[in-house]
Design an enzyme around this catalytic site. Structure first.
Site, PDB file in Angstrom:
ATOM      1  N   ASP A  39       0.852  -1.182   0.000  1.00  0.00           N
ATOM      2  CA  ASP A  39       0.000   0.000   0.000  1.00  0.00           C
ATOM      3  C   ASP A  39       0.891   1.236   0.000  1.00  0.00           C
ATOM      4  O   ASP A  39       2.027   1.194   0.473  1.00  0.00           O
ATOM      5  CB  ASP A  39      -0.893  -0.013   1.255  1.00  0.00           C
ATOM      6  CG  ASP A  39      -2.013   1.004   1.183  1.00  0.00           C
ATOM      7  OD1 ASP A  39      -2.398   1.393   0.066  1.00  0.00           O
ATOM      8  OD2 ASP A  39      -2.486   1.436   2.245  1.00  0.00           O
ATOM      9  N   ASN A  88     -11.152  -2.151  -6.994  1.00  0.00           N
ATOM     10  CA  ASN A  88     -10.259  -1.337  -7.822  1.00  0.00           C
ATOM     11  C   ASN A  88     -10.705  -1.309  -9.275  1.00  0.00           C
ATOM     12  O   ASN A  88     -10.484  -0.319  -9.989  1.00  0.00           O
ATOM     13  CB  ASN A  88      -8.823  -1.880  -7.777  1.00  0.00           C
ATOM     14  CG  ASN A  88      -8.156  -1.694  -6.439  1.00  0.00           C
ATOM     15  OD1 ASN A  88      -7.233  -2.429  -6.096  1.00  0.00           O
ATOM     16  ND2 ASN A  88      -8.596  -0.716  -5.652  1.00  0.00           N
TER      17      ASN A  88
END
Length: 261
Positions: A39, A88
């Protein structure tokens, strides 16, 4: 923190410390399966002034190649990388998503030619653009007979969706055998669901690592991580260092796992 631990450079002292950390890891306590949530790629690109967040995703992909080598070198046998969630696919900017899909395809292709690693796609292939699905399938087929590090690439993946798919698979299989709903309800077990997950047949992750300081699971391996240990790293994805990884493994080897007890 010792003076060696405070040395964050890349010189001789840093390498000495890395080597010392690695030597002191008890081989019998190294996690068998490590799951990684990389991340902070976009934040990294913005902080460094890049014109496109794709530069961050590209740097993150390169870091994941390094990360896999670190895992392989200390004796980890299975690694799951969270590269692209189902969310996503619908919530990312169109250009960013296009770039990210290309970067993932390049990563999968390159990993299928590294050492003796076995690459497996975990996720919904039908939710992905056909070109990417083909690349992932080709990488999986190319490495099917390999016996080294097992690399799960979570692409088009969602933990809740995986559980739904597992239950659907069980129902379909049961129906094909002509069983009744009552028989299915009576026979259903956690072990049976586990066998029908995308990672069926693999050990559950012992350790889940997430970069960038975020402390949430984000729909990753929800079922499999029920008894996993978690380790959160402040570094943004592309800035992850081998020393960060080794400290995570060291921390894991010192924990007393309770498995829900």
């Amino acid at each position: 923190m010792t003076s060696a631990e405070s040395n964050e450079g890349r010189g001789p002292l840093y390498r000495l410390y890395i080597n010392r950390l690695r030597r002191r890891l008890p081989a019998e306590s190294v996690p068998h399966h490590v799951a990684m949530m990389i991340d902070g790629n976009r934040r990294w690109a913005r902080q460094l002034g890049y014109s496109s967040v794709a530069d961050g995703h590209r740097a993150g992909a390169a870091k994941m190649r390094e990360f896999l080598e670190w895992c392989d070198d200390v004796g980890v046998r299975v690694v799951s990388l969270y590269l692209l969630s189902l969310d996503n696919l619908t919530k990312r900017d169109a250009q960013e998503l296009k770039d990210l899909l290309e970067i993932i395809a390049e990563l999968a292709e390159s990993l299928s030619r590294v050492r003796d690693w076995r690459v497996q796609h975990v996720g919904r292939a039908e939710a992905l653009p056909p070109d990417l699905a083909r690349v992932l399938a080709a990488a999986e087929e190319r490495t099917r007979q390999n016996t080294g590090l097992h690399v799960n690439l979570a692409v088009g993946y969602g933990g809740r969706g995986e559980i739904v798919d597992a239950v659907r698979s069980i129902i379909q299989q049961h129906d094909e055998r002509g069983g009744t709903l009552e028989e299915l309800a009576a026979s259903l077990t956690p072990e049976q669901i586990g066998e029908h997950l995308y990672t069926g047949g693999q050990p559950d992750p012992d350790l889940v690592i997430r970069t960038s300081g975020e402390q949430r699971l984000s729909d990753f391996l929800l079922w499999q991580s029920a008894h996993s240990e978690f380790y959160f790293v402040e570094a943004l994805g592309p800035d992850l260092r081998e020393v960060d990884f080794l400290r995570a493994i060291r921390d894991y080897t010192r924990r007393n796992r309770r498995f829900g007890g």
